[in-house]
Scaffold this active site. Structure first.
Site, PDB file in Angstrom:
ATOM      1  N   ASP A 248      -7.575  -7.336  13.745  1.00  0.00           N
ATOM      2  CA  ASP A 248      -7.161  -8.680  14.152  1.00  0.00           C
ATOM      3  C   ASP A 248      -8.005  -9.193  15.314  1.00  0.00           C
ATOM      4  O   ASP A 248      -8.489 -10.324  15.312  1.00  0.00           O
ATOM      5  CB  ASP A 248      -5.671  -8.692  14.519  1.00  0.00           C
ATOM      6  CG  ASP A 248      -5.251  -7.474  15.337  1.00  0.00           C
ATOM      7  OD1 ASP A 248      -6.133  -6.783  15.887  1.00  0.00           O
ATOM      8  OD2 ASP A 248      -4.036  -7.206  15.415  1.00  0.00           O
TER       9      ASP A 248
ATOM     10  N   ASP B 110       0.822  -1.213   0.000  1.00  0.00           N
ATOM     11  CA  ASP B 110       0.000   0.000   0.000  1.00  0.00           C
ATOM     12  C   ASP B 110       0.855   1.262   0.000  1.00  0.00           C
ATOM     13  O   ASP B 110       0.354   2.350   0.317  1.00  0.00           O
ATOM     14  CB  ASP B 110      -0.900   0.019   1.243  1.00  0.00           C
ATOM     15  CG  ASP B 110      -2.256  -0.633   0.982  1.00  0.00           C
ATOM     16  OD1 ASP B 110      -2.473  -1.095  -0.156  1.00  0.00           O
ATOM     17  OD2 ASP B 110      -3.078  -0.696   1.909  1.00  0.00           O
TER      18      ASP B 110
END
Length: 533
Positions: A289, A136
């Site tokens: 997460d 990214d």
């Protein structure tokens, strides 16, 4: 003579004005002290004592579980089936599951070679593994460097894919979600995730994948972190102490009791079917997460923590990077708790005890109470009782409970016991930021979804230490966080001076040490020297 008289009278006038203001403040203080300040402070002491007891009970409970696990050798290899994957002459390499290794990164100039090299060095049949680099990066130079590194490994026969996207929507969660959409992923059974500074050993897959292959109820296998720069400075040693406790105790207890713990976002292996059943990656918080782990657990999947497998990685070595990381790690769980509380309570697939564990122990005590009580009790309420001697804190609440909690926290890193006092002071300073971030998450305030990638130094660590030692830290008054630290330090210092002058509670040594810690962090001196190991 008139001029001389006027000049002589001016200081006396100002002195009289100052005395009047001081007297007015004293009168106001005495008027509001008994009806307002004392009841509020007594209520604060009561609530803080309750939270302290809750935290102590949680720590003692986890300590007992760890002792029992060690005493009866109830590690993962005893609780679950583990057999090395054998070669099959008839099936050949198809006997091995297909593994996808994802490496999300963002402008990782210093570490991209380390992580890609380590992932490409994993031992596994070459036609049964795919390395996926999710870049990214917004810096075109770094993008080209990462692509060239991927091409270099591809020329060596490694099945590596370099993937980019047009935007950074969802940050890490968005990148991982986008990576799972590629056609070649549908043939994969498991996905391994490594952040850009993680360097797994070559046998990582051989030691983790068999748990998933032979135990269909397991959805996640999590490895422990090993910090390559723990000895860089005092600040990294403090971080090591906190994180070692997290892995040695919190993760181990969760794995051993309810087969649930928070996924650490890296150095873990997910069963792709479990990931998909849980709804995949979501970017609604900054702890994607943990979000995935909670949702997968509510679907009935079990998690295994392997403390004997350690994956090398890097700790934040600058105060600015550490502040941003702690903001994300404190704000995200609080915000996730707000969003998922009712979903957890209404879940039908897991039993009541597991739901209580997730809501009370995992979220409420560890992610909210622990931050709030550390700052409010030790940095606000205890110093305030010096100014209001009518309010007394029992010795068991002011001394015994904090001492027991501190000792239980220190067991994770025995080599740093001599740094315990520094760790206490540093944790109290950071509790200011964690408490602020926790309330931002609970209230969904302005910075709730702020995501700042933690700065990583990689091979530049050695030169960075020298540079930091040569630089003189300077105060940037414009930073709000520094002003908060300095303001809290001034408050603690004032309370300490008041205690010395009037001998109210005899906390002055504790208060002066805390004030010094807040001042030290506020002006940026922390982390500028290397401790002796």
């Amino acid at each position: 003579m008139d001029r001389l008289s006027t000049t002589t009278l001016l200081p006396e006038t100002f002195q009289g004005a100052r005395d009047d203001i001081t007297e007015q403040i004293a009168v106001i203080w005495q008027q509001i002290k008994a009806p307002v300040i004392v009841p509020l402070l007594r209520l604060s002491v009561f609530l803080c004592l309750i939270m302290s007891v809750m935290l102590l009970v949680e720590k003692v409970y986890m300590a007992i579980v760890i002792v029992l696990v060690k005493l009866f050798s109830r590690g993962p290899h005893k609780r679950y089936r583990f057999e090395p994957i054998r070669d099959d002459l008839e099936l050949g390499n198809s006997a091995y599951p297909m593994v996808l290794v994802q490496i999300p990164m963002y402008n990782e100039r210093e570490v991209y070679q380390l992580s890609i090299g380590a992932a490409c060095g994993l031992s596994w049949p070459s036609d049964r593994i795919i390395i996926q680099v999710l870049d990214d990066s917004t810096d075109p130079v770094i993008k080209d460097m990462v692509q060239l590194e991927c091409d270099r490994w591809a020329s060596k026969g490694i099945n590596i894919k370099y993937e980019i996207r047009d935007n950074r929507n969802g940050y890490k969660a968005g990148a991982l979600k986008e990576g799972m959409k590629h056609g070649y992923v549908k043939d994969c059974d498991y996905v391994v995730i490594f952040d850009a500074d993680f360097q797994p050993e070559p046998d990582f897959l051989w030691r983790t994948i068999p748990f998933l292959v032979h135990n269909p109820e397991i959805g996640l296998v999590q490895a422990r972190w090993k910090f390559v720069n723990a000895d860089e400075c005092l600040m990294t040693r403090m971080q090591e102490m906190s994180l070692d406790y997290h892995f040695t105790v919190e993760q181990e207890v969760g794995s051993s009791t309810y087969a649930f713990f928070g996924f650490n976002g890296t150095a873990g292996v997910w069963r792709i079917s479990a990931l998909n059943e849980a709804g995949g990656w979501k970017d609604r918080t900054t702890v994607e997460d943990m979000d995935l782990a909670v949702r997968a657990s509510l679907k009935g999947w079990k998690f295994v923590f392997l403390g004997d497998i350690r994956v090398k990685n890097e700790l934040p070595s600058t105060l600015k990077a550490y502040r941003y990381q702690q903001h994300r790690w404190s704000c995200g769980p609080a915000n996730l708790f707000r969003k998922m509380l009712m979903e957890i309570a209404r879940n039908k697939k897991v039993n009541l005890w597991k739901k209580m564990h997730v809501i009370y122990s995992f979220f409420f005590v560890r992610k909210i109470v622990a931050h709030i009580v550390t700052f409010v009790f030790y940095c606000v309420v205890i110093p305030a009782t010096v100014l209001v001697p009518e309010v007394q804190i029992p010795k068991w609440g002011a001394v015994y409970i904090p001492s027991m909690i501190t000792i239980l926290n220190a067991v994770g890193t025995p080599r740093s016991l001599h740094l315990l006092v520094f760790w206490i002071l540093f944790e109290n300073v950071m509790s200011l930021h964690r408490t602020k971030a926790t309330f931002i998450g609970l209230l969904e305030a302005g910075r709730v979804n702020e995501w700042v990638v933690t700065e990583k130094l990689g091979d530049a660590l050695k030169t960075k230490v020298g540079v930091k030692a040569a630089k003189k830290p300077r105060l940037r008054v414009g930073e709000k966080l520094q002003l908060l630290e300095l303001g809290t330090g001034a408050y603690l210092f004032f309370c300490g001076c008041y205690d010395v002058a009037f001998g109210t509670n005899h906390y002055f040594i504790f208060l002066f040490l805390q004030a010094f810690a807040f001042f030290t962090v506020g002006v940026g001196y922390v982390g500028t020297f290397v401790p002796h190991t």
